[in-house]
Write a protein that holds these residues in place. Structure first.
Motif, mmCIF file in Angstrom:
data_model
loop_
_atom_site.group_PDB
_atom_site.id
_atom_site.type_symbol
_atom_site.label_atom_id
_atom_site.label_comp_id
_atom_site.label_asym_id
_atom_site.label_seq_id
_atom_site.Cartn_x
_atom_site.Cartn_y
_atom_site.Cartn_z
ATOM 1 N N TYR A 80 87.360 64.748 75.618
ATOM 2 C CA TYR A 80 85.977 64.056 75.938
ATOM 3 C C TYR A 80 84.928 64.612 74.470
ATOM 4 O O TYR A 80 83.796 63.965 74.049
ATOM 5 N N SER A 102 75.889 68.179 71.834
ATOM 6 C CA SER A 102 76.793 67.331 70.766
ATOM 7 C C SER A 102 75.615 66.097 70.222
ATOM 8 O O SER A 102 75.571 65.668 69.350
ATOM 9 N N ASP A 106 78.083 67.130 76.104
ATOM 10 C CA ASP A 106 76.641 65.894 76.144
ATOM 11 C C ASP A 106 75.477 66.567 75.466
ATOM 12 O O ASP A 106 74.461 66.001 74.007
ATOM 13 N N LYS A 132 82.973 63.013 71.353
ATOM 14 C CA LYS A 132 81.888 63.057 71.227
ATOM 15 C C LYS A 132 81.182 63.389 69.453
ATOM 16 O O LYS A 132 80.713 63.904 69.098
#
Length: 359
Positions: A78, A52, A49, A82
């Motif tokens: 995941y 990205s 997170d 992303k």
């Protein structure tokens, strides 16, 4: 964002565990690592997170051996969701039909294999494990069967440098998308093989061989890695041959036109969260558990130093090719203790120094 130094490629060490004990291993990996267990998947999600939200680099899941993590494909999926280009670096020994199906389901775009000998005798010696060669060959066959793109990385020291043309030929026969010739940087377990490093004279000749080979290679992407002065040789050769400087070869450098990209377009995140300039550079620019990736990438003193080419020392600082080469900062640090020092395995004398000496 600093556009000139936007992160394009990140190697991410998701485990220190490995089923091999290779002579050149950067992270000195072992099968059982009790003091440094793998980080939880929640941390992996947080890191993805964080990155990205700032950039969209290629993310290579590495190790150790990443397939030893049972949740490796959840992490990859995941990252794919992303919008990151997720890749996998494996030694091949754990690859099966089931693993191939999971690779495709996770959206992994490219897999890298390591091949350091054209025979089991040479490769298994380098990898300190019988059966390692057969594992690579089997993995390559399975990747072709499942239509998975893969590239081959080959690391070289004196013990296997004569194998270089043979391994190049074998990589092509196996159907690799690319073949990368790695020139060993002494770090991690590799510090123990200082006396096995290829001499600077042989190093230069091998890079010249690579240039001639590459000119005729039409089917497979090839490039030397951790050999930044190759790009000096390319320009010298093109000038000698009277070719128009199209920078054809320079485009191979992960989106840039410079030999050493450590801390400039690429970096490594190790299993403890340290952000390092590259896979062979043991000095941390910061820890992603303490600061955001963006803050480390843009404000780290280490990264800023490495991007200041005019401050390089010795022959690198005086070299007319510094902007396309830069010398290996990790090799300078390993040999001299100063990452801004000159590349110790380059024998080129810059024009400025030659002119000063002759006057």
């Amino acid at each position: 964002m600093i556009d000139k130094f936007e992160p394009k490629w990140i190697a991410w060490e998701i485990t220190r565990r490995c089923n091999l004990k290779c002579v050149h291993c950067r992270s000195s990996s072992e099968m059982v690592v009790s003091q440094h267990p793998d980080f939880p998947i929640e941390e992996a999600y947080r890191i993805i997170d964080d990155i990205s939200g700032y950039a969209k680099p290629v993310m290579v899941l590495s190790g150790g051996e990443p397939l030893l993590r049972k949740d490796v494909f959840e992490i990859a999926r995941y990252g794919t969701d992303k919008c990151l280009r997720m890749c996998l670096a494996t030694n091949g020994m754990l690859v099966t039909d089931e693993i191939c199906e999971k690779i495709k389901t996770a959206g992994i775009r490219m897999v890298s294999l390591s091949l350091d000998g054209s025979t089991a005798e040479v490769h298994d010696d380098f990898r300190s494990q019988k059966g390692a060669f057969d594992g690579v060959i089997n993995a390559a066959k399975l990747f072709r069967k499942h239509d998975i793109q893969f590239l081959i990385n080959s690391s070289f020291t004196k013990r296997n440098q004569k194998e270089i043309p043979k391994i190049y030929k074998l990589a092509k026969e196996l159907g690799a998308t690319a073949w990368y010739m790695f020139m060993i940087v002494p770090t991690g377990r590799g510090e123990d093989i200082m006396n096995e490093l290829i001499s600077k004279e042989d190093y230069e000749e091998l890079l010249k061989w690579h240039y001639e080979m590459e000119k005729n290679e039409k089917d497979m992407l090839v490039r030397p890695t951790c050999a930044p002065h190759y790009y000096r040789i390319v320009l010298q050769k093109q000038k000698e041959e009277g070719e128009k400087m199209e920078r054809r070869t320079l485009k191979f450098s992960t989106g840039g036109s410079k030999g050493c990209l450590a801390g400039q377009l690429i970096c490594l995140i190790d299993v403890d969260g340290n952000v390092l300039p590259c896979s062979y550079f043991p000095k941390s620019a910061g820890n992603i558990r303490e600061k955001s990736f963006k803050e480390i990438w843009e404000n780290s003193e280490l990264f800023r130093d490495m991007r200041s080419f005019r401050d390089y020392k010795g022959r690198c600082g005086s070299c007319e090719y510094v902007n396309v080469c830069g010398g290996c900062r990790a090799r300078a640090y390993a040999v001299t203790g100063d990452y801004m020092d000159e590349e110790p395995f380059c024998g080129y004398i810059p024009y400025r120094i030659r002119k000063k000496t002759s006057s």
